[in-house]
Design a protein around this motif. Structure first.
Motif, PDB file in Angstrom:
ATOM      1  N   SER A  62       0.837  -1.204   0.000  1.00 30.10           N
ATOM      2  CA  SER A  62       0.000   0.000   0.000  1.00 30.10           C
ATOM      3  C   SER A  62       0.870   1.252   0.000  1.00 30.10           C
ATOM      4  CB  SER A  62      -0.973   0.000   1.186  1.00 30.10           C
ATOM      5  OG  SER A  62      -0.314   0.229   2.410  1.00 30.10           O
ATOM      6  N   LYS A  63       1.988   1.210   0.695  1.00 22.63           N
ATOM      7  CA  LYS A  63       2.912   2.353   0.694  1.00 22.63           C
ATOM      8  C   LYS A  63       3.608   2.484  -0.661  1.00 22.63           C
ATOM      9  CE  LYS A  63       5.597   5.637   2.198  1.00 22.63           C
ATOM     10  NZ  LYS A  63       5.105   6.978   2.277  1.00 22.63           N
ATOM     11  N   ILE A  64       4.088   1.369  -1.189  1.00 15.34           N
ATOM     12  CA  ILE A  64       4.780   1.382  -2.473  1.00 15.34           C
ATOM     13  C   ILE A  64       3.862   1.917  -3.577  1.00 15.34           C
ATOM     14  CG2 ILE A  64       5.753  -0.111  -4.280  1.00 15.34           C
ATOM     15  CD1 ILE A  64       6.800  -1.920  -1.921  1.00 15.34           C
ATOM     16  N   LEU A  65       2.594   1.518  -3.548  1.00 14.73           N
ATOM     17  CA  LEU A  65       1.641   1.903  -4.591  1.00 14.73           C
ATOM     18  C   LEU A  65       0.840   3.149  -4.248  1.00 14.73           C
ATOM     19  CD1 LEU A  65       0.343  -1.666  -5.484  1.00 14.73           C
ATOM     20  CD2 LEU A  65       1.895  -0.231  -6.835  1.00 14.73           C
ATOM     21  N   ASN A  66       1.131   3.743  -3.085  1.00 12.05           N
ATOM     22  CA  ASN A  66       0.436   4.949  -2.639  1.00 12.05           C
ATOM     23  C   ASN A  66      -1.088   4.739  -2.591  1.00 12.05           C
ATOM     24  OD1 ASN A  66       0.403   7.575  -1.638  1.00 12.05           O
ATOM     25  ND2 ASN A  66       0.093   8.450  -3.672  1.00 12.05           N
ATOM     26  N   VAL A  67      -1.488   3.638  -1.971  1.00 15.28           N
ATOM     27  CA  VAL A  67      -2.902   3.308  -1.805  1.00 15.28           C
ATOM     28  C   VAL A  67      -3.268   3.529  -0.345  1.00 15.28           C
ATOM     29  CG1 VAL A  67      -4.579   1.406  -1.820  1.00 15.28           C
ATOM     30  CG2 VAL A  67      -2.936   1.641  -3.691  1.00 15.28           C
ATOM     31  N   ASP A  68      -4.345   4.267  -0.110  1.00 11.77           N
ATOM     32  CA  ASP A  68      -4.855   4.464   1.249  1.00 11.77           C
ATOM     33  C   ASP A  68      -5.639   3.210   1.609  1.00 11.77           C
ATOM     34  OD1 ASP A  68      -6.205   5.128   3.579  1.00 11.77           O
ATOM     35  OD2 ASP A  68      -6.620   7.186   2.926  1.00 11.77           O
ATOM     36  N   LEU A  69      -4.936   2.238   2.187  1.00 11.25           N
ATOM     37  CA  LEU A  69      -5.519   0.937   2.472  1.00 11.25           C
ATOM     38  C   LEU A  69      -6.673   1.038   3.465  1.00 11.25           C
ATOM     39  CD1 LEU A  69      -5.238  -2.019   1.706  1.00 11.25           C
ATOM     40  CD2 LEU A  69      -3.592  -2.281   3.568  1.00 11.25           C
ATOM     41  N   GLU A  70      -6.562   1.920   4.440  1.00  8.30           N
ATOM     42  CA  GLU A  70      -7.642   2.083   5.417  1.00  8.30           C
ATOM     43  C   GLU A  70      -8.924   2.543   4.725  1.00  8.30           C
ATOM     44  OE1 GLU A  70      -8.513   4.639   9.450  1.00  8.30           O
ATOM     45  OE2 GLU A  70      -6.451   4.043   8.984  1.00  8.30           O
ATOM     46  N   LYS A  71      -8.813   3.541   3.860  1.00  3.76           N
ATOM     47  CA  LYS A  71      -9.975   4.050   3.123  1.00  3.76           C
ATOM     48  C   LYS A  71     -10.564   2.963   2.229  1.00  3.76           C
ATOM     49  CE  LYS A  71      -9.921   6.304  -0.751  1.00  3.76           C
ATOM     50  NZ  LYS A  71      -9.545   7.104  -1.852  1.00  3.76           N
ATOM     51  N   GLU A  72      -9.695   2.259   1.501  1.00  2.23           N
ATOM     52  CA  GLU A  72     -10.151   1.199   0.608  1.00  2.23           C
ATOM     53  C   GLU A  72     -10.835   0.078   1.381  1.00  2.23           C
ATOM     54  OE1 GLU A  72     -10.199   1.279  -2.662  1.00  2.23           O
ATOM     55  OE2 GLU A  72      -9.045   3.127  -2.866  1.00  2.23           O
ATOM     56  N   LEU A  73     -10.278  -0.269   2.523  1.00  2.77           N
ATOM     57  CA  LEU A  73     -10.845  -1.332   3.355  1.00  2.77           C
ATOM     58  C   LEU A  73     -12.234  -0.957   3.856  1.00  2.77           C
ATOM     59  CD1 LEU A  73     -10.444  -4.057   4.779  1.00  2.77           C
ATOM     60  CD2 LEU A  73      -9.259  -2.823   6.599  1.00  2.77           C
ATOM     61  N   ILE A  74     -12.382   0.254   4.351  1.00  2.00           N
ATOM     62  CA  ILE A  74     -13.685   0.718   4.842  1.00  2.00           C
ATOM     63  C   ILE A  74     -14.705   0.733   3.709  1.00  2.00           C
ATOM     64  CG2 ILE A  74     -14.921   2.743   5.741  1.00  2.00           C
ATOM     65  CD1 ILE A  74     -12.324   3.274   7.420  1.00  2.00           C
ATOM     66  N   GLN A  75     -14.316   1.257   2.548  1.00  2.00           N
ATOM     67  CA  GLN A  75     -15.232   1.297   1.405  1.00  2.00           C
ATOM     68  C   GLN A  75     -15.646  -0.105   0.968  1.00  2.00           C
ATOM     69  OE1 GLN A  75     -13.168   3.636  -1.557  1.00  2.00           O
ATOM     70  NE2 GLN A  75     -13.963   5.560  -0.735  1.00  2.00           N
ATOM     71  N   LYS A  76     -14.704  -1.035   0.961  1.00  2.00           N
ATOM     72  CA  LYS A  76     -15.002  -2.402   0.509  1.00  2.00           C
ATOM     73  C   LYS A  76     -15.904  -3.120   1.505  1.00  2.00           C
ATOM     74  CE  LYS A  76     -14.607  -5.926  -2.219  1.00  2.00           C
ATOM     75  NZ  LYS A  76     -15.157  -5.981  -3.552  1.00  2.00           N
ATOM     76  N   ILE A  77     -15.676  -2.919   2.793  1.00  2.00           N
ATOM     77  CA  ILE A  77     -16.544  -3.532   3.803  1.00  2.00           C
ATOM     78  C   ILE A  77     -17.972  -3.023   3.633  1.00  2.00           C
ATOM     79  CG2 ILE A  77     -17.065  -3.603   6.283  1.00  2.00           C
ATOM     80  CD1 ILE A  77     -13.969  -3.720   6.714  1.00  2.00           C
ATOM     81  N   GLU A  78     -18.113  -1.719   3.411  1.00  3.36           N
ATOM     82  CA  GLU A  78     -19.441  -1.135   3.210  1.00  3.36           C
ATOM     83  C   GLU A  78     -20.080  -1.675   1.934  1.00  3.36           C
ATOM     84  OE1 GLU A  78     -18.648   3.057   3.361  1.00  3.36           O
ATOM     85  OE2 GLU A  78     -18.469   3.046   5.548  1.00  3.36           O
ATOM     86  N   LYS A  79     -19.301  -1.794   0.866  1.00  3.59           N
ATOM     87  CA  LYS A  79     -19.813  -2.328  -0.398  1.00  3.59           C
ATOM     88  C   LYS A  79     -20.298  -3.768  -0.210  1.00  3.59           C
ATOM     89  CE  LYS A  79     -18.456  -3.067  -5.215  1.00  3.59           C
ATOM     90  NZ  LYS A  79     -17.393  -2.817  -6.208  1.00  3.59           N
ATOM     91  N   ASN A  80     -19.489  -4.582   0.456  1.00  5.87           N
ATOM     92  CA  ASN A  80     -19.869  -5.973   0.701  1.00  5.87           C
ATOM     93  C   ASN A  80     -21.138  -6.057   1.541  1.00  5.87           C
ATOM     94  OD1 ASN A  80     -17.704  -6.922  -0.757  1.00  5.87           O
ATOM     95  ND2 ASN A  80     -16.460  -7.410   1.027  1.00  5.87           N
ATOM     96  N   HIS A  81     -21.282  -5.146   2.489  1.00 10.52           N
ATOM     97  CA  HIS A  81     -22.474  -5.131   3.351  1.00 10.52           C
ATOM     98  C   HIS A  81     -23.740  -4.851   2.535  1.00 10.52           C
ATOM     99  CE1 HIS A  81     -24.778  -4.761   7.009  1.00 10.52           C
ATOM    100  NE2 HIS A  81     -25.269  -3.624   6.556  1.00 10.52           N
ATOM    101  N   ARG A  82     -23.641  -3.990   1.530  1.00  9.67           N
ATOM    102  CA  ARG A  82     -24.794  -3.628   0.705  1.00  9.67           C
ATOM    103  C   ARG A  82     -25.192  -4.730  -0.285  1.00  9.67           C
ATOM    104  NH1 ARG A  82     -21.826   1.185   0.342  1.00  9.67           N
ATOM    105  NH2 ARG A  82     -21.141   0.619  -1.746  1.00  9.67           N
ATOM    106  N   ARG A  83     -24.265  -5.581  -0.633  1.00  8.96           N
ATOM    107  CA  ARG A  83     -24.549  -6.616  -1.630  1.00  8.96           C
ATOM    108  C   ARG A  83     -25.643  -7.573  -1.133  1.00  8.96           C
ATOM    109  NH1 ARG A  83     -18.413  -8.006  -3.746  1.00  8.96           N
ATOM    110  NH2 ARG A  83     -18.392  -6.366  -5.328  1.00  8.96           N
ATOM    111  N   VAL A  84     -26.424  -8.052  -2.087  1.00  6.84           N
ATOM    112  CA  VAL A  84     -27.522  -8.958  -1.769  1.00  6.84           C
ATOM    113  C   VAL A  84     -27.206 -10.319  -2.386  1.00  6.84           C
ATOM    114  CG1 VAL A  84     -29.995  -9.377  -2.049  1.00  6.84           C
ATOM    115  CG2 VAL A  84     -29.152  -7.033  -1.742  1.00  6.84           C
ATOM    116  N   TYR A  85     -27.356 -11.365  -1.578  1.00  9.88           N
ATOM    117  CA  TYR A  85     -27.084 -12.732  -2.021  1.00  9.88           C
ATOM    118  C   TYR A  85     -28.336 -13.585  -1.887  1.00  9.88           C
ATOM    119  CZ  TYR A  85     -22.144 -11.533  -1.932  1.00  9.88           C
ATOM    120  OH  TYR A  85     -20.935 -10.966  -2.184  1.00  9.88           O
ATOM    121  N   LYS A  86     -28.410 -14.610  -2.721  1.00  8.62           N
ATOM    122  CA  LYS A  86     -29.549 -15.525  -2.699  1.00  8.62           C
ATOM    123  C   LYS A  86     -29.023 -16.916  -3.029  1.00  8.62           C
ATOM    124  CE  LYS A  86     -33.999 -16.238  -4.964  1.00  8.62           C
ATOM    125  NZ  LYS A  86     -34.903 -15.763  -6.013  1.00  8.62           N
ATOM    126  N   MET A  87     -29.561 -17.923  -2.353  1.00 11.29           N
ATOM    127  CA  MET A  87     -29.183 -19.301  -2.667  1.00 11.29           C
ATOM    128  C   MET A  87     -29.843 -19.701  -3.982  1.00 11.29           C
ATOM    129  SD  MET A  87     -27.060 -20.381  -0.481  1.00 11.29           S
ATOM    130  CE  MET A  87     -26.997 -22.126  -0.275  1.00 11.29           C
TER     131      MET A  87
END
Length: 106
Positions: free
Chosen positions: A65-90
């Motif tokens: 994340s440092k080498i690529l200049n990625v804000d890992l904390e921001k990305e992690l929070i956004q991805k957790i929220e995105k996953n929470h919104r997703r809808v799944y069905k069997m």
């Protein structure tokens, strides 16, 4: 709460101090893959090093994340929220994503 930016800086500083790779991203990804494999091996062989292998994975991610200049904390929070919104069905016995949810942000 842990400050991932601070940890990323510590990991990167250690890499510089010990003359580890900080330029070849492909190599770092390969090392990360190796650490995931070591975690799998520790898990299936019931070794006591599962936590340490997980920490190694985090260290490589933080370094990348440092080498690529990625804000890992921001990305992690956004991805957790995105996953929470997703809808799944069997469907035919398989848990299948059927929707991204209400808010379709990245």
């Amino acid at each position: 709460m842990i400050d991932l930016k601070e940890l990323s800086e510590k990991v990167y500083s250690n890499k510089l101090e010990k003359h580890f790779n900080v330029t070849d991203v492909g190599m770092e990804i390969c090392f990360l893959h190796g650490e995931v494999s070591e975690l799998w091996d520790a898990y299936i062989r019931k070794r006591g090093s599962v936590g340490e292998e997980m920490a190694d994975i985090m260290i490589y991610l933080l370094g990348l994340s440092k080498i690529l200049n990625v804000d890992l904390e921001k990305e992690l929070i956004q991805k957790i929220e995105k996953n929470h919104r997703r809808v799944y069905k069997m469907i035919d016995g398989v848990n299948t994503r059927v929707s991204e949810g209400e808010d379709n942000q990245k």
